[in-house]
Scaffold this motif. Structure first.
Motif, mmCIF file in Angstrom:
data_model
loop_
_atom_site.group_PDB
_atom_site.id
_atom_site.type_symbol
_atom_site.label_atom_id
_atom_site.label_comp_id
_atom_site.label_asym_id
_atom_site.label_seq_id
_atom_site.Cartn_x
_atom_site.Cartn_y
_atom_site.Cartn_z
ATOM 1 N N VAL A 169 0.851 -1.198 0.000
ATOM 2 C CA VAL A 169 0.000 0.000 0.000
ATOM 3 C C VAL A 169 0.881 1.240 0.000
ATOM 4 C CG1 VAL A 169 -1.821 1.250 1.209
ATOM 5 C CG2 VAL A 169 -1.780 -1.258 1.273
ATOM 6 N N THR A 170 0.575 2.157 -0.904
ATOM 7 C CA THR A 170 1.294 3.424 -0.995
ATOM 8 C C THR A 170 0.304 4.566 -0.805
ATOM 9 O OG1 THR A 170 2.878 2.499 -2.559
ATOM 10 C CG2 THR A 170 2.682 4.894 -2.518
ATOM 11 N N PHE A 171 0.681 5.520 0.032
ATOM 12 C CA PHE A 171 -0.102 6.747 0.207
ATOM 13 C C PHE A 171 0.594 7.843 -0.584
ATOM 14 C CE2 PHE A 171 -0.528 4.286 4.121
ATOM 15 C CZ PHE A 171 -1.899 4.106 4.140
ATOM 16 N N THR A 172 -0.154 8.541 -1.428
ATOM 17 C CA THR A 172 0.439 9.587 -2.246
ATOM 18 C C THR A 172 -0.590 10.681 -2.510
ATOM 19 O OG1 THR A 172 1.586 10.086 -4.302
ATOM 20 C CG2 THR A 172 -0.120 8.397 -4.413
ATOM 21 N N THR A 173 -0.105 11.879 -2.743
ATOM 22 C CA THR A 173 -0.990 12.977 -3.149
ATOM 23 C C THR A 173 -0.797 13.297 -4.621
ATOM 24 O OG1 THR A 173 0.666 14.583 -2.454
ATOM 25 C CG2 THR A 173 -1.029 13.995 -0.848
ATOM 26 N N GLN A 174 0.049 12.543 -5.284
ATOM 27 C CA GLN A 174 0.336 12.787 -6.698
ATOM 28 C C GLN A 174 -0.585 11.965 -7.593
ATOM 29 O OE1 GLN A 174 4.481 12.046 -7.227
ATOM 30 N NE2 GLN A 174 5.096 13.643 -5.799
ATOM 31 N N ALA A 175 -0.644 12.346 -8.848
ATOM 32 C CA ALA A 175 -1.434 11.594 -9.824
ATOM 33 C C ALA A 175 -0.887 10.175 -9.940
ATOM 34 C CB ALA A 175 -1.388 12.286 -11.176
ATOM 35 N N ILE A 176 -1.775 9.237 -10.142
ATOM 36 C CA ILE A 176 -1.395 7.830 -10.258
ATOM 37 C C ILE A 176 -1.370 7.434 -11.729
ATOM 38 C CG2 ILE A 176 -2.105 5.464 -9.737
ATOM 39 C CD1 ILE A 176 -1.153 7.022 -7.316
#
Length: 76
Positions: free
Chosen positions: A40-47
């Motif tokens: 699981v990765t948490f990101t605020t960037q576009a996927i």
């Protein structure tokens, strides 16, 4: 049978809402599918599913590519 699901599933979560909805359910998922593993990765960037090699992304925005399947999980 639930034991057919195996291997690593790469999941990207991009919003606090996604974390609030999904995280509490992950342990139940792993209990049902003991051969599955989650990354699981948490990101605020576009996927970018293909480029970043994610299997699933939970986001508040639609993907740029129309080649991906989109399912509405919740409105909030």
């Amino acid at each position: 049978s639930s034991d057919l699901l195996q291997g690593t599933i790469r999941l990207a979560l991009t919003t606090e809402g996604a974390r609030d909805i999904i995280l509490p359910k992950l342990q139940d998922f792993l209990n049902e599918h003991p051969r599955a593993r989650l990354h699981v990765t948490f990101t605020t960037q576009a996927i970018h599913l293909v480029k970043q090699q994610y299997d699933i992304a939970i986001s508040s925005s639609l993907p740029e590519s129309t080649a991906h399947s989109v399912t509405l999980l919740s409105k909030f």
